[in-house]
Design an enzyme around this catalytic site. Structure first.
Site, PDB file in Angstrom:
ATOM      1  N   ASP A   7      -3.019   2.953   4.523  1.00  0.00           N
ATOM      2  CA  ASP A   7      -4.536   2.949   4.721  1.00  0.00           C
ATOM      3  C   ASP A   7      -5.099   2.428   6.069  1.00  0.00           C
ATOM      4  OD1 ASP A   7      -7.332   3.384   4.406  1.00  0.00           O
ATOM      5  OD2 ASP A   7      -7.428   1.812   3.020  1.00  0.00           O
ATOM      6  N   GLU A  56     -13.997   1.542   9.742  1.00  0.00           N
ATOM      7  CA  GLU A  56     -14.121   2.197   8.626  1.00  0.00           C
ATOM      8  C   GLU A  56     -14.222   1.248   7.436  1.00  0.00           C
ATOM      9  OE1 GLU A  56     -13.192   4.242   4.979  1.00  0.00           O
ATOM     10  OE2 GLU A  56     -11.995   2.693   5.863  1.00  0.00           O
TER      11      GLU A  56
END
Length: 348
Positions: free
Chosen positions: A189, A223
């Site tokens: 991720d 993010e």
């Protein structure tokens, strides 16, 4: 589709070796820009370090453009305090379980770019000393610390190394790709999907693919703390697809062997018409996919909507098991995600 997936695998291995904790992404940005320069593609760098690649479409004069985003920043930590004993208190960057980093090797990078290795331990790391207290100690930031691989015995010893409050701490990724195609590593991720997007750029350039609409690849750097894609989206963007990850687990429909399409996360539902288009394309092109809902998840697409952008949004990505810990996926999921990105970018 004429593409060598080994290139995606190479991109993944490369970027997983480069620490890129949210707020400290200059080195990985330099790597990506060097790869883009080799392909001679058009790109720009935003003030906060996001990379925006532009692949011109046949509709260059039209105001209908697409964006695929992926984030290259990762979870990590920062030095919160230098303790009198010479160990380092830490503060997390991003959301993860503290027990997932217990016993992990790490790197501390100073402002003058010196690096020091260490290990993250609890303040009671030995059962021989603390007994059951070592087992029951709550795993939270206050009870965790970095033990440097240096002969330091005091705060002053550590300061002489140049280590200070605010220095970034990156975790050992422990990357392993097995013979059967399993990918085990921290920070899949979202480096798994970033490798897919770099592979997509390579595919378009190498094969001189003519896209119907101008398409942007937006590599973001904040993010994990919620504001990666809140700004600098091309003004003609109508569709924004976050390429992040799916989350397999109990009660979930996601798979480590498929591209996962999110119907809803903690920010709410994604655009229904865009989701239907992605699903129908998977059916038409025989791409292995799963639809799922994630109760504790936000993406660059949801960040863009929260910032007020008027967009149709979607969230897709390879299924990643044990997200925000020591993660696992499979090369099949990367391939499925690549196929969906490539096929969608080429459809009208």
């Amino acid at each position: 589709m004429n593409y060598d997936l080994k290139k995606i695998e190479k991109y993944l291995k490369d970027i997983l070796t480069i620490p890129s904790v949210t707020g400290s992404t200059e080195k990985i940005t330099k790597y990506i820009l060097s790869e883009l320069d080799k392909k001679k593609v058009t790109y720009s760098l935003t003030n906060k370090g996001n990379i925006l690649v532009t692949l011109p479409g046949e509709n260059s004069n039209c105001n209908y453009e697409r964006v695929f985003s992926g984030h290259v920043d990762t979870l990590g930590a920062m030095v919160k305090e230098i303790k009198p004993s010479g160990t380092l208190a830490l503060t997390p960057v991003g959301g993860f379980m503290m027990n997932s980093i217990e016993g992990e090797n790490c790197i501390v990078e100073t402002l003058d770019e010196k690096t020091y290795t260490g290990t993250i331990q609890t303040i009671k790391p030995s059962v021989h000393i603390s007994g059951d207290d070592a087992k029951t100690l709550k795993r939270d930031p206050e009870n965790m610390e970095v033990v440097l691989d240096e002969k330091v015995f005091s705060k002053e010893d550590v300061e002489k190394l140049g280590v200070n409050v605010g220095d970034f701490i990156s975790f050992d990724t422990r990357t392993l790709i097995t013979e059967k195609g399993f990918v085990k590593s921290r920070h899949l991720d979202d480096k798994a999907s970033v490798s897919v997007l770099l592979g997509f750029i390579d595919y378009v350039v190498t094969n001189n693919i003519k896209l119907p609409y101008t398409t942007h690849i937006y590599i973001t750097t904040y993010e994990e703390v919620g504001h990666g894609a809140k700004a600098s989206i091309p003004v003609n963007t109508k569709e924004f697809i976050a390429v992040d990850m799916g989350a397999p687990g109990p009660g979930q429909n996601s798979s480590e062997y498929a591209v996962c399409i999110c119907a809803k996360d903690s920010s709410g539902p994604y655009d229904l018409s865009l989701r239907k288009k992605l699903i129908n394309l998977c059916k038409e092109k025989d791409i292995n996919y799963r639809i799922d809902i994630y109760p504790h998840y936000g993406s660059d697409a949801s960040a863009a909507l929260a910032a007020g952008w008027d967009l149709k949004t979607a969230l897709i990505g390879p299924g990643v098991f044990a997200s925000h810990a020591y993660e696992r996926t499979h090369l099949d999921a990367l391939e499925a995600t690549f196929k969906l990105v490539s096929e969608y970018a080429q459809c009208k």
